[in-house]
Design a protein around this motif. Structure first.
Motif, PDB file in Angstrom:
ATOM      1  N   THR A  62      49.656 -53.376  24.704  1.00 26.01           N
ATOM      2  CA  THR A  62      50.784 -53.191  23.800  1.00 26.01           C
ATOM      3  C   THR A  62      51.966 -54.007  24.304  1.00 26.01           C
ATOM      4  N   THR A  63      52.829 -54.369  23.394  1.00 29.50           N
ATOM      5  CA  THR A  63      54.008 -55.171  23.733  1.00 29.50           C
ATOM      6  C   THR A  63      55.247 -54.411  23.287  1.00 29.50           C
ATOM      7  N   ASP A  64      56.225 -54.280  24.181  1.00 25.36           N
ATOM      8  CA  ASP A  64      57.453 -53.577  23.823  1.00 25.36           C
ATOM      9  C   ASP A  64      58.396 -54.525  23.075  1.00 25.36           C
ATOM     10  N   PRO A  65      59.487 -53.994  22.531  1.00 27.11           N
ATOM     11  CA  PRO A  65      60.409 -54.838  21.756  1.00 27.11           C
ATOM     12  C   PRO A  65      60.980 -56.031  22.539  1.00 27.11           C
ATOM     13  N   LYS A  66      60.985 -55.952  23.869  1.00 22.68           N
ATOM     14  CA  LYS A  66      61.500 -57.052  24.691  1.00 22.68           C
ATOM     15  C   LYS A  66      60.425 -58.093  25.007  1.00 22.68           C
ATOM     16  N   GLY A  67      59.196 -57.845  24.544  1.00 18.93           N
ATOM     17  CA  GLY A  67      58.115 -58.795  24.785  1.00 18.93           C
ATOM     18  C   GLY A  67      57.294 -58.514  26.024  1.00 18.93           C
ATOM     19  N   ASN A  68      57.593 -57.430  26.746  1.00 20.76           N
ATOM     20  CA  ASN A  68      56.804 -57.064  27.927  1.00 20.76           C
ATOM     21  C   ASN A  68      55.467 -56.478  27.489  1.00 20.76           C
ATOM     22  N   LYS A  69      54.401 -56.888  28.176  1.00 17.58           N
ATOM     23  CA  LYS A  69      53.061 -56.400  27.843  1.00 17.58           C
ATOM     24  C   LYS A  69      52.654 -55.289  28.810  1.00 17.58           C
ATOM     25  N   TYR A  70      52.007 -54.265  28.232  1.00 15.19           N
ATOM     26  CA  TYR A  70      51.508 -53.132  29.003  1.00 15.19           C
ATOM     27  C   TYR A  70      50.059 -52.895  28.624  1.00 15.19           C
ATOM     28  N   GLY A  71      49.233 -52.683  29.620  1.00 17.50           N
ATOM     29  CA  GLY A  71      47.824 -52.461  29.355  1.00 17.50           C
ATOM     30  C   GLY A  71      47.387 -51.066  29.737  1.00 17.50           C
ATOM     31  N   PHE A  72      46.346 -50.609  29.086  1.00 19.77           N
ATOM     32  CA  PHE A  72      45.695 -49.374  29.494  1.00 19.77           C
ATOM     33  C   PHE A  72      44.215 -49.500  29.184  1.00 19.77           C
ATOM     34  N   HIS A  73      43.433 -48.810  29.977  1.00 21.39           N
ATOM     35  CA  HIS A  73      41.985 -48.950  29.882  1.00 21.39           C
ATOM     36  C   HIS A  73      41.295 -47.687  30.361  1.00 21.39           C
ATOM     37  N   GLY A  74      39.992 -47.659  30.180  1.00 25.18           N
ATOM     38  CA  GLY A  74      39.217 -46.524  30.646  1.00 25.18           C
ATOM     39  C   GLY A  74      37.733 -46.747  30.458  1.00 25.18           C
ATOM     40  N   VAL A  75      36.983 -45.751  30.908  1.00 29.87           N
ATOM     41  CA  VAL A  75      35.528 -45.746  30.808  1.00 29.87           C
ATOM     42  C   VAL A  75      35.131 -44.579  29.906  1.00 29.87           C
ATOM     43  N   ILE A  76      34.201 -44.843  29.009  1.00 27.89           N
ATOM     44  CA  ILE A  76      33.683 -43.787  28.143  1.00 27.89           C
ATOM     45  C   ILE A  76      32.461 -43.189  28.838  1.00 27.89           C
ATOM     46  N   HIS A  77      32.540 -41.918  29.158  1.00 28.22           N
ATOM     47  CA  HIS A  77      31.475 -41.252  29.897  1.00 28.22           C
ATOM     48  C   HIS A  77      30.479 -40.548  28.990  1.00 28.22           C
ATOM     49  N   ASP A  78      30.931 -40.098  27.841  1.00 22.73           N
ATOM     50  CA  ASP A  78      30.040 -39.419  26.895  1.00 22.73           C
ATOM     51  C   ASP A  78      30.524 -39.755  25.494  1.00 22.73           C
ATOM     52  N   PHE A  79      29.591 -39.960  24.591  1.00 23.72           N
ATOM     53  CA  PHE A  79      29.941 -40.377  23.237  1.00 23.72           C
ATOM     54  C   PHE A  79      28.918 -39.808  22.271  1.00 23.72           C
ATOM     55  N   THR A  80      29.353 -38.885  21.427  1.00 21.17           N
ATOM     56  CA  THR A  80      28.504 -38.325  20.377  1.00 21.17           C
ATOM     57  C   THR A  80      29.248 -38.519  19.057  1.00 21.17           C
ATOM     58  N   PRO A  81      28.754 -39.402  18.180  1.00 20.05           N
ATOM     59  CA  PRO A  81      29.468 -39.694  16.936  1.00 20.05           C
ATOM     60  C   PRO A  81      29.869 -38.429  16.172  1.00 20.05           C
ATOM     61  N   ASN A  82      31.109 -38.435  15.707  1.00 20.08           N
ATOM     62  CA  ASN A  82      31.711 -37.367  14.905  1.00 20.08           C
ATOM     63  C   ASN A  82      31.823 -36.032  15.636  1.00 20.08           C
ATOM     64  N   GLN A  83      31.583 -36.019  16.947  1.00 20.01           N
ATOM     65  CA  GLN A  83      31.661 -34.776  17.707  1.00 20.01           C
ATOM     66  C   GLN A  83      32.528 -34.880  18.948  1.00 20.01           C
ATOM     67  N   LYS A  84      32.241 -35.849  19.827  1.00 18.52           N
ATOM     68  CA  LYS A  84      33.006 -35.869  21.077  1.00 18.52           C
ATOM     69  C   LYS A  84      33.035 -37.244  21.729  1.00 18.52           C
ATOM     70  N   ILE A  85      34.117 -37.431  22.485  1.00 18.02           N
ATOM     71  CA  ILE A  85      34.276 -38.592  23.350  1.00 18.02           C
ATOM     72  C   ILE A  85      34.851 -38.066  24.664  1.00 18.02           C
ATOM     73  N   THR A  86      34.202 -38.381  25.758  1.00 15.15           N
ATOM     74  CA  THR A  86      34.731 -38.053  27.082  1.00 15.15           C
ATOM     75  C   THR A  86      35.043 -39.383  27.744  1.00 15.15           C
ATOM     76  N   ARG A  87      36.302 -39.521  28.196  1.00 15.55           N
ATOM     77  CA  ARG A  87      36.720 -40.811  28.733  1.00 15.55           C
ATOM     78  C   ARG A  87      37.807 -40.642  29.778  1.00 15.55           C
ATOM     79  N   THR A  88      37.978 -41.705  30.544  1.00 12.57           N
ATOM     80  CA  THR A  88      39.133 -41.772  31.432  1.00 12.57           C
ATOM     81  C   THR A  88      40.212 -42.578  30.720  1.00 12.57           C
ATOM     82  N   PHE A  89      41.441 -42.420  31.178  1.00 15.03           N
ATOM     83  CA  PHE A  89      42.577 -43.141  30.611  1.00 15.03           C
ATOM     84  C   PHE A  89      43.486 -43.522  31.767  1.00 15.03           C
TER      85      PHE A  89
END
Length: 154
Positions: A62-89
């Motif tokens: 994401t980029t703030d109004p001043k043009g600084n960029k910020y990142g975020f990421h994670g790993v998806i540990h469990d994924f069941t469509p329309n039911q659940k997502i377990t992840r890190t952030f």
């Protein structure tokens, strides 16, 4: 304006439970978390990577109004469509350490659904730091954008 997203934070615990009911079918609500073009719209961020599978990962920027960029990421540990997502952030270049998120999607009726997010922080102090930010306002705004955006797709 009423905040429809509820945040429960018990004293002395390093977790939050965030709940929100949406006037959206569960399949449509789930799409808000797994389709890059929809994620970009409601989060106001750029999706660099989004692998929706067990042991997948994601990376946003994401980029703030001043043009600084910020990142975020994670790993998806469990994924069941329309039911659940377990992840890190993890936010890059911040004092906050990684958090664990359990997202559960529940169909209430044919046209309504509920999102429950159970977020676990490294410590009570870190959780409390997050709560001192405009966190509640921000998550309500984001959930409102999901509702508004996806209502047009119904």
């Amino acid at each position: 304006m009423e905040q429809k997203t509820r945040i429960a934070a018990e004293d002395g615990k390093q977790e939050l439970v965030i709940t929100r009911e949406f006037d959206l079918p569960v399949e449509l609500l789930f799409r808000a978390y797994v389709e890059p073009d929809i994620v970009e719209q409601w989060m106001g961020t750029k999706v660099l990577k989004l692998e929706n599978k067990k042991h997948g990962g994601y990376q946003f920027e994401t980029t703030d109004p001043k043009g600084n960029k910020y990142g975020f990421h994670g790993v998806i540990h469990d994924f069941t469509p329309n039911q659940k997502i377990t992840r890190t952030f993890e936010m890059e270049n911040t004092p906050f350490s990684v958090q664990l998120e359990f997202l559960e999607f529940e169909q209430l009726t044919e046209d309504t659904s509920k999102l429950t997010m159970h977020v676990i922080y490294r410590s009570v102090a870190q959780r409390d730091q997050v709560l001192q930010l405009p966190f509640a306002k921000g998550i309500n705004m984001a959930h409102n954008r999901i509702q508004d955006l996806l209502s047009k797709l119904k």
